[in-house]
Design an enzyme around this catalytic site. Structure first.
Site, PDB file in Angstrom:
ATOM      1  N   SER A 171      -2.584  -7.974   2.829  1.00  0.00           N
ATOM      2  CA  SER A 171      -2.865  -7.877   4.267  1.00  0.00           C
ATOM      3  C   SER A 171      -3.325  -9.232   4.792  1.00  0.00           C
ATOM      4  CB  SER A 171      -3.958  -6.834   4.526  1.00  0.00           C
ATOM      5  OG  SER A 171      -3.567  -5.582   4.040  1.00  0.00           O
ATOM      6  N   LYS A 193     -14.875  -8.211   4.103  1.00  0.00           N
ATOM      7  CA  LYS A 193     -13.909  -9.067   4.799  1.00  0.00           C
ATOM      8  C   LYS A 193     -14.058  -8.824   6.293  1.00  0.00           C
ATOM      9  CE  LYS A 193     -10.741  -7.764   1.100  1.00  0.00           C
ATOM     10  NZ  LYS A 193      -9.602  -6.882   0.837  1.00  0.00           N
ATOM     11  N   HIS A 226       0.847  -1.206   0.000  1.00  0.00           N
ATOM     12  CA  HIS A 226       0.000   0.000   0.000  1.00  0.00           C
ATOM     13  C   HIS A 226       0.884   1.260   0.000  1.00  0.00           C
ATOM     14  CE1 HIS A 226      -2.980  -2.680   2.354  1.00  0.00           C
ATOM     15  NE2 HIS A 226      -3.563  -2.453   1.198  1.00  0.00           N
ATOM     16  N   ARG A 271      -1.875  -6.009  -8.243  1.00  0.00           N
ATOM     17  CA  ARG A 271      -0.729  -6.862  -7.960  1.00  0.00           C
ATOM     18  C   ARG A 271      -0.572  -7.902  -9.049  1.00  0.00           C
ATOM     19  NH1 ARG A 271      -3.070  -7.683  -2.089  1.00  0.00           N
ATOM     20  NH2 ARG A 271      -4.879  -7.236  -3.380  1.00  0.00           N
TER      21      ARG A 271
HETATM   22  P1  ADP Z   1      -9.790  -3.676  -0.526  1.00  0.00           P
HETATM   23  O1  ADP Z   1     -10.438  -4.381   0.628  1.00  0.00           O
HETATM   24  O2  ADP Z   1     -10.542  -2.513  -1.037  1.00  0.00           O
HETATM   25  O3  ADP Z   1      -9.291  -4.602  -1.620  1.00  0.00           O
HETATM   26  P2  ADP Z   1      -7.095  -3.421   0.454  1.00  0.00           P
HETATM   27  O4  ADP Z   1      -6.723  -2.715   1.700  1.00  0.00           O
HETATM   28  O5  ADP Z   1      -6.914  -4.899   0.449  1.00  0.00           O
HETATM   29  O6  ADP Z   1      -8.555  -2.993   0.138  1.00  0.00           O
HETATM   30  O7  ADP Z   1      -6.317  -2.784  -0.751  1.00  0.00           O
HETATM   31  C1  ADP Z   1      -6.540  -1.465  -1.159  1.00  0.00           C
HETATM   32  C2  ADP Z   1      -5.971  -1.286  -2.524  1.00  0.00           C
HETATM   33  O8  ADP Z   1      -4.562  -1.517  -2.478  1.00  0.00           O
HETATM   34  C3  ADP Z   1      -6.502  -2.276  -3.548  1.00  0.00           C
HETATM   35  O9  ADP Z   1      -6.562  -1.622  -4.795  1.00  0.00           O
HETATM   36  C4  ADP Z   1      -5.470  -3.361  -3.574  1.00  0.00           C
HETATM   37  O10 ADP Z   1      -5.444  -4.043  -4.806  1.00  0.00           O
HETATM   38  C5  ADP Z   1      -4.216  -2.545  -3.370  1.00  0.00           C
HETATM   39  N1  ADP Z   1      -3.120  -3.315  -2.792  1.00  0.00           N
HETATM   40  C6  ADP Z   1      -3.130  -4.121  -1.719  1.00  0.00           C
HETATM   41  N2  ADP Z   1      -1.923  -4.688  -1.506  1.00  0.00           N
HETATM   42  C7  ADP Z   1      -1.119  -4.236  -2.513  1.00  0.00           C
HETATM   43  C8  ADP Z   1       0.234  -4.482  -2.892  1.00  0.00           C
HETATM   44  N3  ADP Z   1       1.006  -5.333  -2.240  1.00  0.00           N
HETATM   45  N4  ADP Z   1       0.690  -3.831  -3.959  1.00  0.00           N
HETATM   46  C9  ADP Z   1      -0.097  -2.999  -4.664  1.00  0.00           C
HETATM   47  N5  ADP Z   1      -1.373  -2.727  -4.391  1.00  0.00           N
HETATM   48  C10 ADP Z   1      -1.886  -3.352  -3.327  1.00  0.00           C
END
Ligand code: ADP
Length: 161
Positions: free
Chosen positions: A129, A42, A18, A91
């Protein structure tokens, strides 16, 4: 004209993946709003207040990045921040289908909103995460994936609730 962008997500917890996207956004946009969703499909480990506090701590080095919680539709949040740009991180190919559906749904809800996808540094492209929480639960060292203070919070949460 100034250009703002929002970066919505769950951030449960915020990871180096992130933060990589946030850093790229801070270069491209005048103001970046990281929008931490209240509710999520989630089951979140951390409350939204805790998730906001953790992201805030992680972005202190960026002076054009702000962190807020939000509830409701992403497109409405974007409008409230005077922007039509929603950034999402991509990703793997596996992210694509869900992100594609969401981007088109958001476009249906508000045709002025554009979803912009950004790729993280390769070495973060497998980070999630969810996996970090899973391996932390099994006792793994997660210091390569999250800042130290986030790692401590995850450990503490898993041990003490
Ligand atoms: P959501 O529940 O909306 O998917 P996340 O917190 O899991 O939220 O992720 C928020 C955003 O960050 C999403 O667009 C997700 O694809 C992106 N994201 C999460 N982890 C990574 C990573 N390792 N690299 C790039 N983008 C990421």
């Amino acid at each position: 004209m100034t250009k703002n962008a929002i970066y919505p997500g769950t951030f449960d917890p915020v990871t180096y993946g992130h933060l990589d996207i946030i850093e790229r956004m801070s270069v491209l946009y005048d103001r970046v709003f990281v929008a931490v969703a209240h509710s999520t499909e989630k089951q979140a480990l951390f409350s939204f207040e805790e998730r906001v506090a953790m992201v805030k701590e992680a972005v202190t080095g960026f002076d054009n990045v702000e962190v807020e919680d939000f509830d409701g539709l992403v497109v409405n949040y974007a409008v409230s921040k005077s922007t039509n740009v929603v950034v999402r991180g991509l990703r793997m190919i596996s992210d694509f289908e869900y992100e594609f559906q969401m981007a088109l749904t958001n476009r249906k809800l508000n045709s002025k909103i554009e979803t912009v996808f950004m790729m993280p540094k390769e070495s973060y492209s497998y980070l999630s995460s969810k996996l970090i929480k899973e391996v932390a639960r099994l006792g793994a060292d997660i210091s390569e994936f999250v800042p130290d203070y986030i790692g401590k919070k995850v450990k503490d949460k898993l041990q003490n609730g």
